[in-house]
Design an enzyme around this catalytic site. Structure first.
Site, PDB file in Angstrom:
ATOM      1  N   ASP A  14      47.264  35.196  25.088  1.00 41.88           N
ATOM      2  CA  ASP A  14      48.613  35.025  25.628  1.00 41.88           C
ATOM      3  C   ASP A  14      48.999  36.302  26.371  1.00 41.88           C
ATOM      4  O   ASP A  14      48.988  37.393  25.806  1.00 41.88           O
ATOM      5  CB  ASP A  14      49.595  34.769  24.472  1.00 41.88           C
ATOM      6  CG  ASP A  14      50.973  34.331  24.935  1.00 41.88           C
ATOM      7  OD1 ASP A  14      51.385  34.758  26.032  1.00 41.88           O
ATOM      8  OD2 ASP A  14      51.639  33.595  24.220  1.00 41.88           O
ATOM      9  N   GLN A  15      49.326  36.151  27.637  1.00 44.57           N
ATOM     10  CA  GLN A  15      49.795  37.277  28.449  1.00 44.57           C
ATOM     11  C   GLN A  15      48.679  38.316  28.646  1.00 44.57           C
ATOM     12  O   GLN A  15      48.935  39.511  28.691  1.00 44.57           O
ATOM     13  CB  GLN A  15      51.041  37.911  27.815  1.00 44.57           C
ATOM     14  CG  GLN A  15      51.987  38.576  28.808  1.00 44.57           C
ATOM     15  CD  GLN A  15      53.386  38.728  28.268  1.00 44.57           C
ATOM     16  OE1 GLN A  15      54.076  37.739  28.024  1.00 44.57           O
ATOM     17  NE2 GLN A  15      53.834  39.951  28.073  1.00 44.57           N
ATOM     18  N   CYS A  54      54.953  31.097  29.714  1.00 38.46           N
ATOM     19  CA  CYS A  54      54.130  30.516  28.644  1.00 38.46           C
ATOM     20  C   CYS A  54      54.066  28.995  28.682  1.00 38.46           C
ATOM     21  O   CYS A  54      53.003  28.408  28.880  1.00 38.46           O
ATOM     22  CB  CYS A  54      54.654  30.977  27.287  1.00 38.46           C
ATOM     23  SG  CYS A  54      54.524  32.761  27.008  1.00 38.46           S
ATOM     24  N   HIS A 104      53.138  26.117  22.328  1.00 39.05           N
ATOM     25  CA  HIS A 104      54.517  26.122  22.815  1.00 39.05           C
ATOM     26  C   HIS A 104      55.001  24.738  23.231  1.00 39.05           C
ATOM     27  O   HIS A 104      55.736  24.581  24.206  1.00 39.05           O
ATOM     28  CB  HIS A 104      54.659  27.105  23.980  1.00 39.05           C
ATOM     29  CG  HIS A 104      56.026  27.693  24.107  1.00 39.05           C
ATOM     30  ND1 HIS A 104      56.251  28.921  24.673  1.00 39.05           N
ATOM     31  CD2 HIS A 104      57.248  27.249  23.736  1.00 39.05           C
ATOM     32  CE1 HIS A 104      57.536  29.188  24.650  1.00 39.05           C
ATOM     33  NE2 HIS A 104      58.161  28.182  24.086  1.00 39.05           N
ATOM     34  N   ASP A 295      47.236  32.268  29.242  1.00 33.32           N
ATOM     35  CA  ASP A 295      48.228  31.409  29.893  1.00 33.32           C
ATOM     36  C   ASP A 295      48.782  32.030  31.174  1.00 33.32           C
ATOM     37  O   ASP A 295      49.141  31.327  32.108  1.00 33.32           O
ATOM     38  CB  ASP A 295      49.361  31.030  28.928  1.00 33.32           C
ATOM     39  CG  ASP A 295      50.024  32.223  28.273  1.00 33.32           C
ATOM     40  OD1 ASP A 295      49.572  33.371  28.451  1.00 33.32           O
ATOM     41  OD2 ASP A 295      51.023  32.010  27.546  1.00 33.32           O
ATOM     42  N   HIS A 296      48.853  33.337  31.240  1.00 32.14           N
ATOM     43  CA  HIS A 296      49.340  34.038  32.436  1.00 32.14           C
ATOM     44  C   HIS A 296      48.989  35.501  32.278  1.00 32.14           C
ATOM     45  O   HIS A 296      48.300  35.884  31.323  1.00 32.14           O
ATOM     46  CB  HIS A 296      50.858  33.856  32.627  1.00 32.14           C
ATOM     47  CG  HIS A 296      51.646  34.108  31.380  1.00 32.14           C
ATOM     48  ND1 HIS A 296      51.803  35.376  30.843  1.00 32.14           N
ATOM     49  CD2 HIS A 296      52.290  33.262  30.532  1.00 32.14           C
ATOM     50  CE1 HIS A 296      52.516  35.290  29.740  1.00 32.14           C
ATOM     51  NE2 HIS A 296      52.815  34.013  29.516  1.00 32.14           N
TER      52      HIS A 296
END
Length: 511
Positions: A14-15, A54, A104, A295-296
């Site tokens: 994540d991130q 997200c 999420h 995710d990003h």
């Protein structure tokens, strides 16, 4: 034809910006397990999420559709149950579909095609985090602020560590369960499992073990730190919404945040290594395709920006590695691709060929030609419809160029190949006027931005009212509650002891 019915293991962070991985050129971070996957696999050098936030990013990854095509506007947008995901498609092909960790999901459906979900989610499933474009000056109390940077440093525990340790544990246990069930002849189906961590997402706090893997002198600082006055309008709004304009971090705080983030990246690598160790020990590794992504991205102070929510490279670029050395030779793919392309790729893995027709439209294209080095596309499309925006923002990346457009701000055009830090906006350059006109015409064909803007506002109003109403009186939660049948675990008197021990031991003892 591809070798079909291979297991598929998606390892998701994540991130995680690719610029924090040595496989993408970082010279500081220590990620030996991801490095090994990259050396043996296919590394997509220019992969993009469909939205740098997200929930919209994850919904688009799962569905192969742009956020606007599924109403995935922000982190409190419902993911409609009728939306087909790659879990639905692979389950229809005979796969066990399993999710451990963060996805999420907002709304009552917390499975979206997954047959099993091993953990709850770290984020709420309700509409409480809905943005408000009609009140752009307000700073949401529930959103990022600069405390993540200002308070960065070592820790003993956080809720994110609690969560990710559980994700790793349940994933490992499920891999062993799958092996034992196959050994006993109870379920021979191939599996598709997603193990989704919440690190290295802020807050930037990590145990001393990982903090001490790096020294202050090792930490590279942001290449460019733009003043607030020098920012483009969207960046100014972002710095307002997470209070970077009010509480700008010091050099010491920036260095601490980056050091803790790098430590968290090494923590992620260790969790992936632990999962892959279980995959190997369970005897499943040779028949499993591994996909690594996030995710990003994360801006990490570049341009004075943090977190994501921007189409600058740090925010929207993602790592994407496909490890299947028996099927695809190790190589690096320079073409721009998208998370939207993952669904058709996984479906082709399962079927051995692309479907002749789809039960629903998708916006992505299979990556198999890239994996086989037989061609493939060079395009990524993105949308941002959440905090810090006041109107839809869209992005087209094709060839050397990236074009970013919103009706309320000046256009941005960057030659990412020649200008990887995106310092020179070419949109106002007369030499690129025809190119800008072509991009704007394409955007007009792809989107009705005025209608999309109104749809976002209507959705925000509905969800604000919905949340206010449903948090009065008795509150019924949508949050996923994992089910564990304790009567079938460990030692129980209704199961013969020898049978129980024989089923639980792996590998089985040969008599």
């Amino acid at each position: 034809m591809l070798e079909t019915k291979q297991n598929i293991l998606v390892l998701m962070a994540d991130q995680l910006t690719p610029f924090a991985l040595s496989a993408y050129g970082n010279r500081v971070t220590k990620t030996p397990r991801i490095d090994a996957l990259a050396r043996e696999g296919v590394v997509f050098e220019s992969a993009y999420c469909a939205s740098p936030l997200c929930a919209p990013s994850r919904f688009s990854l799962l569905a192969g559709k742009l956020p606007s095509n599924i109403g995935a506007y922000d982190n409190a947008a419902e993911f409609p149950s009728e939306t087909l995901t790659f879990a639905h498609y692979l389950r229809a092909e005979g796969y066990r579909t399993i999710l451990s960790g963060k996805m999420h999901f907002c709304g009552a459906d917390q499975l979206h095609g997954f047959e099993e979900r091993l953990t709850t989610d770290i984020y709420p499933a309700d509409f409480g985090w809905t943005p408000d474009w009609q009140n752009p000056d307000a700073r949401p109390t529930w959103y990022h602020n600069m405390s993540s940077v200002i308070d960065a440093g070592p820790c003993v525990r956080t809720n994110q560590l609690d969560f990710d340790d559980e994700v790793t544990f349940t994933t490992r246990q499920k891999l062993f369960d799958i092996a034992r069930e196959r050994n006993a002849g109870r379920d021979a189906r191939p599996f598709m499992m997603v193990a989704s961590l919440t690190h290295p997402h802020d807050p930037y706090a990590i145990p001393r073990k990982y903090w001490d893997m790096y020294a202050d002198d090792d930490i590279d600082m942001p290449s460019y730190r733009d003043s607030l006055d020098a920012c483009d309008p969207h960046s100014k709004r972002l710095r307002h919404v997470y209070e970077a304009d009010r509480t700008p971090p010091t050099d010491r705080q920036i260095r601490n945040a980056r050091r803790a983030y790098y430590g968290a990246v090494s923590y992620v690598d260790d969790q992936f290594a632990s999962i892959l160790e279980a995959l190997e020990q369970a005897g499943l590794a040779d028949d499993t395709i591994i996909v690594v992504t996030s995710d990003h991205g994360e801006m990490l102070g570049e341009r004075g920006l943090w977190y994501k929510m921007t189409f600058f490279e740090g925010g929207c670029r993602v790592p994407l590695i496909v490890h299947a050395p028996k099927q695809f030779n190790a190589r690096r793919v320079p073409d721009s691709v998208s998370h939207l392309d993952v669904l058709p790729t996984l479906v082709e893995f399962a079927r051995g060929e692309a479907p002749q027709s789809w039960p629903d439209s998708i916006d992505g294209r299979s990556l198999v030609p890239h994996l086989r080095a037989t061609g493939g596309h060079d395009e990524a499309i993105g949308e941002y419809l959440a905090e810090g925006a006041i109107a839809p923002i869209v992005m087209i990346r094709r060839g050397r160029f990236k074009f970013i457009h919103t009706s309320v701000d000046p256009d941005q055009l960057f030659d990412v190949a020649a200008d990887p830090f995106e310092r020179e906006n070419l949109a106002g350059d007369e030499r690129h006027a025809a190119q800008v006109a072509e991009f704007r015409a394409e955007i007009a064909r792809r989107w009705n931005l005025d209608a999309l803007h109104q749809n976002v506002l209507k959705s925000q109003r509905r969800r604000h009212f919905h949340f206010a109403a449903t948090t009065r009186g008795t509150i019924q939660s949508w949050d996923w509650q994992p089910h564990v049948d304790a009567s079938q675990r460990y030692m129980r008197n209704h199961i013969d002891l020898d049978d129980l021990e024989a089923m639980a031991r792996f590998p089985a003892v040969e008599h």
